[in-house]
Structure formats: structure tokens, C-alpha cells
Design a protein around this motif. Structure first.
Motif, PDB file in Angstrom:
ATOM      1  N   ALA A  51       0.823  -1.214   0.000  1.00  0.00           N
ATOM      2  CA  ALA A  51       0.000   0.000   0.000  1.00  0.00           C
ATOM      3  C   ALA A  51       0.855   1.261   0.000  1.00  0.00           C
ATOM      4  CB  ALA A  51      -0.926  -0.004   1.215  1.00  0.00           C
ATOM      5  N   ARG A  52       2.094   1.144   0.438  1.00  0.00           N
ATOM      6  CA  ARG A  52       2.992   2.300   0.502  1.00  0.00           C
ATOM      7  C   ARG A  52       3.917   2.384  -0.698  1.00  0.00           C
ATOM      8  NH1 ARG A  52       0.558   0.968   4.481  1.00  0.00           N
ATOM      9  NH2 ARG A  52       0.109   2.347   6.244  1.00  0.00           N
ATOM     10  N   LEU A  53       3.824   1.432  -1.592  1.00  0.00           N
ATOM     11  CA  LEU A  53       4.641   1.428  -2.810  1.00  0.00           C
ATOM     12  C   LEU A  53       3.762   1.121  -4.024  1.00  0.00           C
ATOM     13  CD1 LEU A  53       7.736  -0.483  -1.402  1.00  0.00           C
ATOM     14  CD2 LEU A  53       7.828   1.777  -2.464  1.00  0.00           C
ATOM     15  N   PRO A  54       2.736   1.927  -4.259  1.00  0.00           N
ATOM     16  CA  PRO A  54       1.804   1.613  -5.350  1.00  0.00           C
ATOM     17  C   PRO A  54       2.430   1.868  -6.720  1.00  0.00           C
ATOM     18  CG  PRO A  54       1.300   3.756  -4.429  1.00  0.00           C
ATOM     19  CD  PRO A  54       2.381   3.177  -3.558  1.00  0.00           C
ATOM     20  N   GLY A  55       1.925   1.134  -7.698  1.00  0.00           N
ATOM     21  CA  GLY A  55       2.271   1.392  -9.084  1.00  0.00           C
ATOM     22  C   GLY A  55       3.656   0.978  -9.513  1.00  0.00           C
ATOM     23  N   ARG A  56       4.333   0.147  -8.713  1.00  0.00           N
ATOM     24  CA  ARG A  56       5.708  -0.232  -9.054  1.00  0.00           C
ATOM     25  C   ARG A  56       5.745  -1.529  -9.853  1.00  0.00           C
ATOM     26  NH1 ARG A  56       9.372   2.688  -5.755  1.00  0.00           N
ATOM     27  NH2 ARG A  56      11.025   1.730  -7.005  1.00  0.00           N
ATOM     28  N   LYS A  57       6.777  -1.695 -10.626  1.00  0.00           N
ATOM     29  CA  LYS A  57       7.044  -2.939 -11.345  1.00  0.00           C
ATOM     30  C   LYS A  57       7.926  -3.812 -10.457  1.00  0.00           C
ATOM     31  CE  LYS A  57       6.630  -3.579 -15.482  1.00  0.00           C
ATOM     32  NZ  LYS A  57       5.644  -4.214 -16.377  1.00  0.00           N
ATOM     33  N   LEU A  58       7.519  -5.063 -10.256  1.00  0.00           N
ATOM     34  CA  LEU A  58       8.244  -5.970  -9.364  1.00  0.00           C
ATOM     35  C   LEU A  58       9.283  -6.748 -10.165  1.00  0.00           C
ATOM     36  CD1 LEU A  58       8.453  -7.053  -6.457  1.00  0.00           C
ATOM     37  CD2 LEU A  58       6.761  -8.791  -7.075  1.00  0.00           C
ATOM     38  N   ALA A  59      10.556  -6.487  -9.853  1.00  0.00           N
ATOM     39  CA  ALA A  59      11.641  -7.112 -10.604  1.00  0.00           C
ATOM     40  C   ALA A  59      12.091  -8.431 -10.003  1.00  0.00           C
ATOM     41  CB  ALA A  59      12.836  -6.161 -10.674  1.00  0.00           C
ATOM     42  N   SER A  60      11.956  -8.572  -8.678  1.00  0.00           N
ATOM     43  CA  SER A  60      12.483  -9.779  -8.046  1.00  0.00           C
ATOM     44  C   SER A  60      11.816 -10.014  -6.695  1.00  0.00           C
ATOM     45  CB  SER A  60      14.002  -9.669  -7.841  1.00  0.00           C
ATOM     46  OG  SER A  60      14.299  -8.607  -6.957  1.00  0.00           O
ATOM     47  N   ILE A  61      11.821 -11.285  -6.299  1.00  0.00           N
ATOM     48  CA  ILE A  61      11.413 -11.704  -4.960  1.00  0.00           C
ATOM     49  C   ILE A  61      12.523 -12.602  -4.433  1.00  0.00           C
ATOM     50  CG2 ILE A  61       9.674 -12.871  -3.549  1.00  0.00           C
ATOM     51  CD1 ILE A  61       7.671 -12.446  -5.834  1.00  0.00           C
ATOM     52  N   PHE A  62      12.892 -12.404  -3.171  1.00  0.00           N
ATOM     53  CA  PHE A  62      13.952 -13.202  -2.574  1.00  0.00           C
ATOM     54  C   PHE A  62      13.464 -13.716  -1.228  1.00  0.00           C
ATOM     55  CE2 PHE A  62      17.817 -14.408  -0.537  1.00  0.00           C
ATOM     56  CZ  PHE A  62      18.768 -14.618  -1.528  1.00  0.00           C
ATOM     57  N   PHE A  63      13.374 -15.031  -1.091  1.00  0.00           N
ATOM     58  CA  PHE A  63      13.028 -15.657   0.174  1.00  0.00           C
ATOM     59  C   PHE A  63      14.332 -15.997   0.896  1.00  0.00           C
ATOM     60  CE2 PHE A  63       9.359 -16.414  -2.501  1.00  0.00           C
ATOM     61  CZ  PHE A  63       8.282 -16.260  -1.647  1.00  0.00           C
ATOM     62  N   GLY A  64      14.607 -15.258   1.995  1.00  0.00           N
ATOM     63  CA  GLY A  64      15.847 -15.456   2.727  1.00  0.00           C
ATOM     64  C   GLY A  64      15.586 -15.798   4.178  1.00  0.00           C
ATOM     65  N   GLY A  65      16.669 -16.004   4.921  1.00  0.00           N
ATOM     66  CA  GLY A  65      16.448 -16.416   6.302  1.00  0.00           C
ATOM     67  C   GLY A  65      17.695 -16.296   7.155  1.00  0.00           C
ATOM     68  N   GLY A  66      17.666 -17.130   8.238  1.00  0.00           N
ATOM     69  CA  GLY A  66      16.860 -18.323   8.397  1.00  0.00           C
ATOM     70  C   GLY A  66      17.037 -19.322   7.264  1.00  0.00           C
ATOM     71  N   THR A  67      16.114 -20.239   7.236  1.00  0.00           N
ATOM     72  CA  THR A  67      16.115 -21.303   6.230  1.00  0.00           C
ATOM     73  C   THR A  67      14.751 -21.365   5.569  1.00  0.00           C
ATOM     74  OG1 THR A  67      17.670 -22.542   7.643  1.00  0.00           O
ATOM     75  CG2 THR A  67      16.669 -23.728   5.805  1.00  0.00           C
ATOM     76  N   PRO A  68      14.520 -20.585   4.512  1.00  0.00           N
ATOM     77  CA  PRO A  68      13.199 -20.560   3.892  1.00  0.00           C
ATOM     78  C   PRO A  68      12.808 -21.849   3.194  1.00  0.00           C
ATOM     79  CG  PRO A  68      14.724 -19.141   2.715  1.00  0.00           C
ATOM     80  CD  PRO A  68      15.404 -19.536   3.977  1.00  0.00           C
ATOM     81  N   SER A  69      13.774 -22.744   2.946  1.00  0.00           N
ATOM     82  CA  SER A  69      13.393 -24.039   2.374  1.00  0.00           C
ATOM     83  C   SER A  69      12.657 -24.904   3.379  1.00  0.00           C
ATOM     84  CB  SER A  69      14.616 -24.772   1.827  1.00  0.00           C
ATOM     85  OG  SER A  69      15.645 -24.840   2.790  1.00  0.00           O
ATOM     86  N   LEU A  70      12.543 -24.435   4.646  1.00  0.00           N
ATOM     87  CA  LEU A  70      11.682 -25.104   5.620  1.00  0.00           C
ATOM     88  C   LEU A  70      10.222 -24.676   5.474  1.00  0.00           C
ATOM     89  CD1 LEU A  70      13.961 -24.797   8.797  1.00  0.00           C
ATOM     90  CD2 LEU A  70      13.598 -26.841   7.381  1.00  0.00           C
TER      91      LEU A  70
END
Length: 381
Positions: A51-70
Motif C-alpha cells: 500500500a505504501r509502494l503503489p504502481g511499481r514494477k516488481l523485478a524480483s522476490i527473494f526468500f531469505g532467512g533463516g532457512t526458507p526451504s523449511l
């Protein structure tokens, strides 16, 4: 920053099976995790940030951690779907998930690929069983290589991490280990020198002399070997600790190093949006309480002053082989690159062969790269 600039999303999963003795990341060991509660909480935190970053193009998502493969693959799929509803995804959006090389987690790789993950980052850390024991890793080399085989058969892009400059490491040993790593054929390697971080078990061992690190000359030689061997193999460093074949650089991490906007959700996650530093509550239980009370896990939202933005942009950009682009720096830091650096120091460092600078930007040379922190201390106003 404009709506035309790419946006990166970082999702923090704070749980691990064990806590490694060198790790100062926001990671926690818990006997059980309410997966449905965590999925709902992450979606709420995501909606708040979107809601605070409207209208943007999403270039990437990164699941980090911790161990996100859990995480259950279904949770990963739900978060990816929600993110791509909040923001329009790039046609070639990069979606990375960090994984540990255990057989249990490797069995989930197909599920993560079906969820939309197209890049896996595998925490191998060493190709030596004694080193893995020293590092407190819950896998051995055989498990790591089995997981790497599954990863390469499942994902189009695979990276893995190694930690070098370990106690007792020799130049010859690292050269052989690195050559073996390159031989596995991944397109990206993250190669980190072991550092003693305050508050870790390694810090306590080091303080009482029970953990002896390589001397400065050995450390410098190990860094030089890393640069030389990877460059000769067609995987040069594009950032101090990251090496890739051309076109295979982590697009997500490049947003950080180029000082772009990124949304960070989950416990302890940092973010940068429109010159504001965001920080989520660190402890998982405190973050969940924030979600329940306020609909988000925010600890603080702090507008950054121009000097703070300038320092951050310098710190991040100097890590890159491409260095600092003058036009991009001015747009994101709020001052020109010429205004941010000391001209006398820049001239002196250029004469010493440690940097190159012109109207287009500034970057470290190969000789300057190992001295990045010292160069920054000299050059910044």
C-alpha cells in the motif's frame, strides 16, 4: 526514485534447524511453527508494504532467512501470487529461495519450482566434511552434492555459497576446493570470507584463543586466489563476494547494491522506500504480535537524511565491479557523486591505482577492492 525504477521484495523466514556458530543473522530455532498463522501474517505484512509502494514494477522476490526451504511450498506459492497481484511483475521476474542441502528440503525443490521459484541459492558452505563440522552445518559433503544435483535438475538458475578463510585453510587447499566448486557448472557462486561476528559462538571461542583465524597475509592471498580462479573460469566477481557468468548476476541483490527501493517483510527485515528506512520487529513472537495488533510487523520507519543516503549509496556501490554510476547516484542519494566525495582523496587514491573516476562514475580497481573499507573511509565527505 520513480515508479519506473525496479522494485525488489525480500521475504524473511526466521527459522532454522540449528544455529550455526558463525551466524549473526536473525535466525531462530523453534520446536514447532504454526504454518497457517505464519502464512497469514506474511500476507498481512506484504499488504501493508504494498500500500505504501503503489504502481511499481516488481523485478524480483527473494526468500531469505533463516532457512526458507523449511517453508511449505504452498506458502511460497501464496506469497508469490499475492506479490504479483500487489505489483505488476516483470516478464522475466527473478524469484530466489535460499535452501539448505538436507534431503528433507531437497525433496521440496519440485514444489518450490511449481510455486514459481526460478532460482535457488544453496547453502553448501564447504566441500570438506571437517570444515562443515567446524562451521556447525547439519549436512555433510555427500548430502550437499546430492542436493545440488536435484537443484540443477529442477531450476534454471542455481547458486551456492562457500565460506573460505577458515581456520587452518591453506592457499593450496582453497584453490583445489574452489576449482572443484566451479566444476559443478552452476552459473553463480557466493564466496564469503569467514568473519568473526560479535555475539556469535565463534566470537567467544576466538576471544579465548580456541579459534585461530588465518593471518592477514594468508587472508589476502585467499582473496586474490578467489578473484583469479573465478575470472579464469569465466565467473568474475561482479560484487566483492559474488561471482557469475555474464548475465547470471543476482538481479535482486543488484537492486540493493545500486541503492534501489526494496520492500522487506517478515521478522527483522530491512527495507528502503522513497528515502525511508524500514525495519520489522526482530523476534518472531514480537513480529507476530505486531501483526495481530496493527496489521503489520513494523518496528520503525525512519526518513534518511541526505548524508545518511549518501553514505549508504557509497557503501553499497563501491562493492560492485561496475562501481558507482554518477547519474544513478545523484537520483538516489540526493546529491551528486562529486559532492559526496573528497576530491583531494579521490585524486590521491586514483594516483595510487586504487580507484578510477571520471564524469560517468567511480569504481575500485582490482588493487583497491580488498581495501574497500579503507578507501570508503578516505573518500567520503
Amino acid at each position: 526514485m520513480t515508479s519506473a525504477d525496479p522494485l525488489a521484495l525480500y521475504v524473511h523466514w526466521p527459522f532454522c534447524v540449528t544455529k550455526c556458530p558463525y551466524c549473526d543473522f536473525n535466525s531462530h530455532v523453534r520446536a514447532s511453527v504454526d504454518q497457517a498463522q505464519w502464512q497469514a501474517a506474511l500476507l498481512a505484512d506484504l499488504a501493508f508494504e504494498a500500500a505504501r509502494l503503489p504502481g511499481r514494477k516488481l523485478a524480483s522476490i527473494f526468500f531469505g532467512g533463516g532457512t526458507p526451504s523449511l517453508m511449505p511450498p504452498a506458502t511460497v506459492a501464496t506469497i508469490i501470487e499475492a506479490a504479483c497481484q500487489h505489483w505488476a511483475p516483470d516478464g522475466d521476474i527473478e524469484i530466489t529461495l535460499e535452501a539448505n542441502p538436507s534431503s528433507v528440503e531437497a525433496a521440496r525443490f519440485a514444489g518450490f519450482a511449481s510455486a514459481g521459484v526460478n532460482r535457488l541459492s544453496l547453502g553448501v558452505q564447504a566441500l570438506d566434511d571437517d570444515a562443515l563440522k567446524l562451521l556447525g552445518r547439519p549436512h555433510d559433503v555427500a548430502a550437499a552434492l546430492a542436493a545440488l544435483d536435484v537443484a540443477q535438475a529442477t531450476f534454471g538458475r542455481v547458486s551456492f555459497d562457500l565460506i573460505y578463510d577458515r581456520p587452518g585453510m591453506t592457499r593450496e587447499g582453497w584453490q583445489a576446493e574452489l576449482a572443484r566448486a566451479i566444476g559443478f557448472g552452476t552459473s553463480h557462486l557466493s564466496l564469503y570470507q569467514l568473519t568473526i561476528e560479535p555475539g556469535t559462538r565463534f566470537a567467544a571461542l576466538h576471544a579465548r584463543g580456541a579459534l585461530v583465524m588465518p593471518d592477514e597475509d594468508t587472508s589476502a592471498d585467499l582473496f586474490a586466489i578467489t578473484q583469479d580462479v573465478t575470472a579464469a573460469a569465466g565467473m568474475p566477481a561482479y560484487e566483492i563476494s559474488n561471482h557469475a557468468r555474464p548475465g547470471q548476476e543476482s538481479r535482486h541483490n543488484l537492486v540493493y547494491w545500486r541503492y534501489g527501493d526494496y520492500a522487506g517483510i517478515g521478522p527483522g527485515a530491512h527495507g528502503r522506500r522513497h528515502g525511508v528506512a524500514t525495519l520489522r520487529r526482530k523476534k518472531p513472537e514480537a513480529w507476530l504480535a505486531g501483526i495481530a495488533e496493527h496489521g503489520h510487523g513494523m518496528e520503525s520507519e525512519t526518513p534518511l537524511t541526505i548524508p545518511e543516503r549518501t553514505t549508504e549509496a557509497l557503501v553499497m556501490g563501491l562493492r560492485l565491479a561496475e562501481g558507482l554510476n554518477a547519474a544513478r547516484f545523484a537520483a538516489r542519494a540526493g546529491v551528486t557523486l562529486a559532492e559526496a566525495i573528497r576530491p583531494d582523496a579521490a585524486a590521491r587514491l586514483a594516483a595510487q591505482g586504487l580507484i578510477t573516476a571520471d564524469t560517468q562514475g567511480l569504481r575500485l580497481t582490482a588493487a583497491g577492492w580488498p581495501l574497500a573499507n579503507a578507501v570508503l573511509a578516505e573518500i567520503a565527505r
